[in-house]
Design a protein around this motif. Structure first.
Motif, PDB file in Angstrom:
ATOM      1  N   PHE A  51       0.879  -1.237   0.082  1.00  0.00           N
ATOM      2  CA  PHE A  51       0.104   0.076  -0.066  1.00  0.00           C
ATOM      3  C   PHE A  51       0.997   1.214   0.247  1.00  0.00           C
ATOM      4  O   PHE A  51       1.956   1.109   0.522  1.00  0.00           O
ATOM      5  CB  PHE A  51      -0.832   0.156   1.137  1.00  0.00           C
ATOM      6  N   ILE A  52       0.443   2.314  -0.550  1.00  0.00           N
ATOM      7  CA  ILE A  52       1.191   3.406  -0.476  1.00  0.00           C
ATOM      8  C   ILE A  52       0.360   4.584   0.538  1.00  0.00           C
ATOM      9  O   ILE A  52      -1.130   4.693   0.265  1.00  0.00           O
ATOM     10  CB  ILE A  52       1.165   4.187  -1.734  1.00  0.00           C
ATOM     11  N   GLY A  53       0.866   5.170   1.336  1.00  0.00           N
ATOM     12  CA  GLY A  53       0.417   6.217   2.012  1.00  0.00           C
ATOM     13  C   GLY A  53       1.104   7.584   1.848  1.00  0.00           C
ATOM     14  O   GLY A  53       2.338   7.603   1.849  1.00  0.00           O
ATOM     15  N   MET A  54       0.221   8.505   1.762  1.00  0.00           N
ATOM     16  CA  MET A  54       0.876   9.905   1.513  1.00  0.00           C
ATOM     17  C   MET A  54       0.353  11.111   2.417  1.00  0.00           C
ATOM     18  O   MET A  54      -0.741  10.904   3.009  1.00  0.00           O
ATOM     19  CB  MET A  54       0.487  10.585  -0.034  1.00  0.00           C
ATOM     20  N   LYS A  55       1.108  12.032   2.818  1.00  0.00           N
ATOM     21  CA  LYS A  55       0.749  13.132   3.684  1.00  0.00           C
ATOM     22  C   LYS A  55       1.006  14.357   2.727  1.00  0.00           C
ATOM     23  O   LYS A  55       2.154  14.580   2.350  1.00  0.00           O
ATOM     24  CB  LYS A  55       1.538  13.220   4.611  1.00  0.00           C
ATOM     25  N   LEU A  56      -0.143  14.873   2.243  1.00  0.00           N
ATOM     26  CA  LEU A  56      -0.241  16.325   1.327  1.00  0.00           C
ATOM     27  C   LEU A  56      -0.089  17.555   2.267  1.00  0.00           C
ATOM     28  O   LEU A  56      -0.732  17.816   3.297  1.00  0.00           O
ATOM     29  CB  LEU A  56      -1.562  16.186   0.727  1.00  0.00           C
ATOM     30  N   LEU A  76       4.890  13.785   1.153  1.00  0.00           N
ATOM     31  CA  LEU A  76       5.822  12.846   1.592  1.00  0.00           C
ATOM     32  C   LEU A  76       4.967  11.443   1.213  1.00  0.00           C
ATOM     33  O   LEU A  76       3.735  11.439   1.635  1.00  0.00           O
ATOM     34  CB  LEU A  76       6.257  12.889   3.124  1.00  0.00           C
ATOM     35  N   GLY A  77       5.544  10.361   0.836  1.00  0.00           N
ATOM     36  CA  GLY A  77       4.855   9.174   0.786  1.00  0.00           C
ATOM     37  C   GLY A  77       5.604   7.983   1.207  1.00  0.00           C
ATOM     38  O   GLY A  77       6.921   7.979   1.371  1.00  0.00           O
ATOM     39  N   VAL A  78       4.823   6.900   1.592  1.00  0.00           N
ATOM     40  CA  VAL A  78       5.598   5.554   1.934  1.00  0.00           C
ATOM     41  C   VAL A  78       5.002   4.300   1.388  1.00  0.00           C
ATOM     42  O   VAL A  78       3.950   4.460   0.854  1.00  0.00           O
ATOM     43  CB  VAL A  78       5.501   5.506   3.677  1.00  0.00           C
ATOM     44  N   THR A  79       5.606   3.352   1.051  1.00  0.00           N
ATOM     45  CA  THR A  79       5.124   1.944   0.743  1.00  0.00           C
ATOM     46  C   THR A  79       5.128   1.129   2.203  1.00  0.00           C
ATOM     47  O   THR A  79       5.971   1.474   3.040  1.00  0.00           O
ATOM     48  CB  THR A  79       5.837   1.271  -0.334  1.00  0.00           C
ATOM     49  N   THR A  80       4.017   0.392   2.476  1.00  0.00           N
ATOM     50  CA  THR A  80       3.931  -0.219   3.418  1.00  0.00           C
ATOM     51  C   THR A  80       3.608  -1.639   3.155  1.00  0.00           C
ATOM     52  O   THR A  80       2.972  -1.853   2.023  1.00  0.00           O
ATOM     53  CB  THR A  80       2.963   0.555   4.683  1.00  0.00           C
ATOM     54  N   ASP A  81       3.699  -2.686   4.076  1.00  0.00           N
ATOM     55  CA  ASP A  81       3.068  -3.984   3.986  1.00  0.00           C
ATOM     56  C   ASP A  81       1.635  -4.005   4.609  1.00  0.00           C
ATOM     57  O   ASP A  81       1.040  -2.857   4.930  1.00  0.00           O
ATOM     58  CB  ASP A  81       3.913  -5.133   4.790  1.00  0.00           C
ATOM     59  N   LEU A  82       1.149  -4.981   4.715  1.00  0.00           N
ATOM     60  CA  LEU A  82      -0.591  -5.305   5.119  1.00  0.00           C
ATOM     61  C   LEU A  82      -0.509  -4.745   6.648  1.00  0.00           C
ATOM     62  O   LEU A  82      -1.630  -4.574   6.996  1.00  0.00           O
ATOM     63  CB  LEU A  82      -0.652  -6.609   5.013  1.00  0.00           C
ATOM     64  N   ARG A  83       0.725  -4.708   7.448  1.00  0.00           N
ATOM     65  CA  ARG A  83       0.293  -4.195   8.767  1.00  0.00           C
ATOM     66  C   ARG A  83       0.897  -2.936   8.882  1.00  0.00           C
ATOM     67  O   ARG A  83       1.614  -2.322   9.914  1.00  0.00           O
ATOM     68  CB  ARG A  83       1.019  -5.164   9.766  1.00  0.00           C
TER      69      ARG A  83
END
Length: 385
Positions: A84-89, A95-102
């Motif tokens: 998954f990708i999570g971003m802070k606008l 800023l973005g990150v890739t994460t696993d299912l946890r």
């Protein structure tokens, strides 16, 4: 080695419940999962087998249950099975990150915003998403946290820091990336991370307070965030703390916004010392014992303590999580925070457990990834009614 994405997709309520229980609380024995969900052994086997076959769950060893008999087989999620990708606008960058299912962070990248019109921002988001996705398993969904009012279907009703109103950000990002995208208020996303994987995991009631450009407040009761259509305005920022304090931009004297935001503290210390300072410098001066800075920061710390006391008195949380880019205030003014708490709490009450986060922006991104994870596991989007 590329990981094959499992074929499992959210099914019926019982199917989702098993996946969710193991995701959040695993590894768990089969008997414990059955007990938590009030299932028979046969029903659990029927529901778990497709999850095991898909690769979403795995048998993760055995655990003795303290009784005579065979050890219990443990079930666990396969975190690496999804990305998954999570971003802070923010006003000047994404800023973005890739994460696993946890929501374990695997990669981090940042892009500066060259312009803040929606089309330019979406182009930057799409570029960042493409870079974060490179060399990883397929991205299941993108979550983006935005400081402001978010309506259904990923519409940003209001984001003052970008001067946006009624922007269909979710649809625009999906069109640009081809990846399902969930837009959420950044505080909701931050709170959801603490709810599923952080300090609030397994608790009936907990609260989140964030410090920085604004004052944020999240409350989870009975496994649900308490929210309504006004969530995202920053209502707790106007909670009264000092009847003789400074006036905020809306004319409220001594409210949390006027006392606890990084700009309020920076402005007060700068005026007292007769020179422009940064928030970091203001706190450093207070920590080193500079008298004016120390007094102003301690005043803010007492205000924070009073705010925490009000939250504790009204909602009786089992813990409070402190986060946000301005959270260092809680450490520098820790004695004053404790004094503010004691002043407004009955002396017979138990100490309020506090969890203080680092204040790094990556924490917001991880929260945004969690709302994307929730969409996958729960089978519905958090930004829809």
């Amino acid at each position: 080695m590329r990981i094959t994405t499992p074929r499992w997709t959210p099914g019926n309520g019982a199917d989702r419940a098993v996946a969710l229980e193991v995701l959040i609380h695993g590894p768990l024995s089969r008997s414990e999962v059955a007990r938590r969900l009030d299932l028979s052994s046969a029903s659990l086997t029927r529901l778990a087998n497709p999850l095991l076959e898909s690769g979403l769950l795995v048998e993760a060893g055995e655990q003795a249950d303290g009784r005579v008999g065979r050890p219990q087989q443990l079930l666990d999620i396969v975190p690496e099975s999804r990305r998954f990708i999570g971003m802070k606008l923010m006003a000047e960058e994404v800023l973005g990150v890739t994460t696993d299912l946890r929501a374990n962070v695997k990669a981090t990248e940042t892009r500066r915003l060259t312009a803040t019109d929606p089309e330019a921002v979406v182009a930057t988001i799409a570029e960042l998403a493409k870079s974060l996705a490179r060399g990883t398993p397929d991205i299941t969904a993108i979550g983006i946290g935005v400081g402001g009012l978010i309506e259904a279907h990923g519409v940003v009703r209001s984001a003052p820091f970008l001067k946006w109103s009624d922007v269909s950000l979710g649809q625009m990002v999906e069109a640009a990336t081809g990846i399902p995208t969930i837009i959420e208020n950044d505080l909701v996303a931050f709170t959801e991370y603490e709810h599923w994987f952080g300090a609030g995991r397994g608790l009936d009631r907990f609260a989140v307070v964030t410090l920085g450009a604004g004052i944020g407040y999240g409350l989870v009761i009975h496994d649900e965030i308490v929210r309504n259509d006004d969530y995202g305005i920053g209502l707790i920022g106007h909670w009264p703390l000092d009847p003789f304090g400074p006036v905020c931009s809306e004319g409220h004297r001594g409210c949390a916004k006027a006392i606890l935001t990084d700009s309020a503290i920076t402005q007060s210390v700068s005026q007292a010392l007769g020179k422009p300072l940064t928030y970091k410098t203001a706190l450093n001066l207070a920590a080193s014992g500079e008298p004016a800075a120390r007094r102003i920061v301690d005043d803010a710390g007492r205000g924070l303590g009073r705010l925490l006391a009000a939250i504790a008195n009204l909602t009786m949380p089992e813990t409070v999580v402190l986060g946000g880019e301005g959270v260092r205030l809680a450490a520098v003014a820790s004695e004053a925070v404790d004094a503010g708490l004691r002043a407004d709490r009955d002396p017979r009450t138990a100490a309020l457990p506090l969890t203080i986060r680092s204040g790094e922006n990556i924490e917001w991104c991880r929260g945004a990834a969690v709302v994307a994870i929730q969409t996958f596991v729960l089978g519905h989007r958090s930004d829809e009614p």
